[in-house]
Design an enzyme around this catalytic site. Structure first.
Site, mmCIF file in Angstrom:
data_model
loop_
_atom_site.group_PDB
_atom_site.id
_atom_site.type_symbol
_atom_site.label_atom_id
_atom_site.label_comp_id
_atom_site.label_asym_id
_atom_site.label_seq_id
_atom_site.Cartn_x
_atom_site.Cartn_y
_atom_site.Cartn_z
ATOM 1 N N ASP A 184 0.850 -1.198 0.000
ATOM 2 C CA ASP A 184 0.000 0.000 0.000
ATOM 3 C C ASP A 184 0.884 1.246 0.000
ATOM 4 O O ASP A 184 0.952 1.986 0.979
ATOM 5 C CB ASP A 184 -0.912 -0.016 1.234
ATOM 6 C CG ASP A 184 -1.906 1.130 1.242
ATOM 7 O OD1 ASP A 184 -2.045 1.817 0.214
ATOM 8 O OD2 ASP A 184 -2.543 1.355 2.292
ATOM 9 N N CYS B 185 -3.295 4.436 -4.690
ATOM 10 C CA CYS B 185 -4.038 5.694 -4.723
ATOM 11 C C CYS B 185 -3.690 6.518 -5.958
ATOM 12 O O CYS B 185 -4.217 7.615 -6.130
ATOM 13 C CB CYS B 185 -3.786 6.502 -3.448
ATOM 14 S SG CYS B 185 -2.052 6.909 -3.171
#
Length: 443
Positions: free
Chosen positions: A372, A399
């Site tokens: 992540d 993201c």
């Protein structure tokens, strides 16, 4: 800032722009919709640049997907007409939500094609703010932010920066924020002596935290005035102008968060997902990816782990006889994770750069890895080390579609496959989109 051009807007591009052309030059235009005819003001137009940037100041032929902007400070045509600049956020607030998601899907698809050489249809999933059981209900894409950051202008009031600018724009509300943030009393407070304000209002409804970064040395009497101006239920911390750790003035220097039945402590320095339903949404997708390859007694790595959102369910799956390596680069956020998992001996919390930690632990085997990374992505060296480690499954939480596609391209060059990809609209009315993908090594 100078120049105004009449432009026909082309396709959506990564970063929230549409692509237009003028006399052979590419111009990235904010606040428009593909197909519109607009008048745009140049914001960056240096002759030596490969491309220019511009903001829409007038819509001559609107798209059917255009709607009135829900927030005045972010409405570019209205701001320019009033002689001000639009704030940098909510740049998709003039677009119907369904079209926002279609455009975000197009961006993810284009980045995968260009950087990972993978053709894939991408549907961006809505995440209703109201929580489980509200699927299908009307959702205006507002009131989802549990974290907000504000500047303070020369008059001592809350403001936000214009896009790619040091200029500030005063704000008297923030419709993307959860209601408890609007109830803190910050909009009317005199914040003279403060440079920046960070607010965290946990989705679980526990006490909010306000962190004030001071712009100057503030006497104790002034600190008391600042405390009195902020709702008494909120914890308040201050950061000295020279930096350093926050000093707690009232309440606690952290907030209590909950996701999937797991509990976390997050300080003012720590990272936590900002959409109120993002933690449970991403946790569910990640567990769908790693559960098939991870069981009791297994081994897992949670890389760029933050406060340990994924570390907790991984530790629950592997049990006392398994192991979870939780790696985070930020010292403050890593301390948050260490506090959360101090009684779980199967969790090893390590603070440091992911590449360095993987290098030090070369040869260690993992059944599953959760990756992540921040917006810049994992990078070539981390990908190389993960390819060498060859976990049975890797859940990549991204993201930024461009950095994800770049990293995915390197995995694919090494023979890995993308088994599935889901995209979530965790940032309505902005160009941002979150994806979770399951990667598996080649045979």
């Amino acid at each position: 800032m100078s120049g105004a051009l009449e432009l026909r807007l082309g396709p959506i591009a990564h970063g929230g722009h549409t692509v237009a052309r003028h006399e052979g030059r590419v111009i990235f235009v904010r606040h428009g919709i593909p197909g519109e005819l607009v008048r745009a003001r140049l914001t960056e137009s240096e002759e030596g640049k490969r491309f220019w940037r511009a903001d829409v100041v007038e819509v001559l032929e609107p798209s059917p997907a255009r709607r009135p902007h829900f927030w005045g400070p972010a409405d570019a045509p209205a701001a320019y007409a009033a002689g001000t600049l639009p704030v940098g956020g909510a740049e998709f607030g003039h677009i119907e939500l369904a079209e926002q998601r279609r455009l975000k899907g197009a961006v993810v698809r284009e980045q995968l094609s260009r950087l990972a050489h993978l053709e894939l249809e991408v549907d961006v999933e809505a995440v209703p703010v109201g929580g489980p059981g509200t699927e299908g209900a009307d959702d205006d894409g507002l009131h989802w932010r549990t974290r907000c950051s504000f500047a303070v202008d020369a008059s001592g009031h809350l403001a936000m920066h214009a896009h790619r600018s040091e200029a500030t724009v005063p704000v008297s509300d923030m419709p993307l924020a959860v209601p408890p943030i609007g109830q803190l009393g910050l909009w009317d407070a005199d914040l003279t002596g403060v440079a920046r304000v960070e607010v965290a209002a946990p989705a679980a409804g526990t006490a909010p935290l306000v962190v004030l970064t001071l712009s100057e040395d503030v006497p104790s009497a002034r600190l008391r005035e600042l405390l009195d101006a902020i709702d008494g239920e909120a914890s308040v911390s201050v950061v000295d102008p020279t930096g350093g750790a926050p000093l707690t003035l009232r309440g606690r220097g952290s907030v209590a968060e909950e996701a999937g039945g797991f509990h976390y402590t997050v300080t003012g320095e720590g990272f936590w997902q900002i959409h109120r339903r993002a933690p449970e949404t991403l946790m569910g997708a990640v567990l769908d990816a790693v559960r098939p390859v991870l069981g009791d007694g297994g081994s897992a790595a949670d890389l760029y782990a933050g406060a340990g959102l994924f570390t907790a369910p991984l530790a629950s799956i592997v049990g006392d006889s398994g192991s979870v390596l939780s790696v985070e680069g930020s010292p403050g956020t890593s301390r948050d994770a260490r506090r959360t998992f101090k009684r779980q001996r199967q969790v090893d919390v390590v603070q440091g750069r992911v590449e360095r930690v993987l290098r030090q632990r070369a040869g260690e085997q993992f059944d599953a890895v959760v990756l992540d990374p921040p917006r810049a992505g994992a990078g070539r060296e981390a990908v190389r080390q993960l390819v060498a480690a060859a976990p049975r499954g890797l859940a990549y939480v991204a993201c930024d579609p461009a950095s994800f596609a770049r990293d995915l391209g390197w995995f694919r060059e090494a023979g890995w496959t993308l088994e599935w990809l889901r995209a979530f609209d965790l940032y309505p009315h902005t160009h941002h989109v979150e994806t979770v993908g399951l990667l598996r090594p080649g045979r």
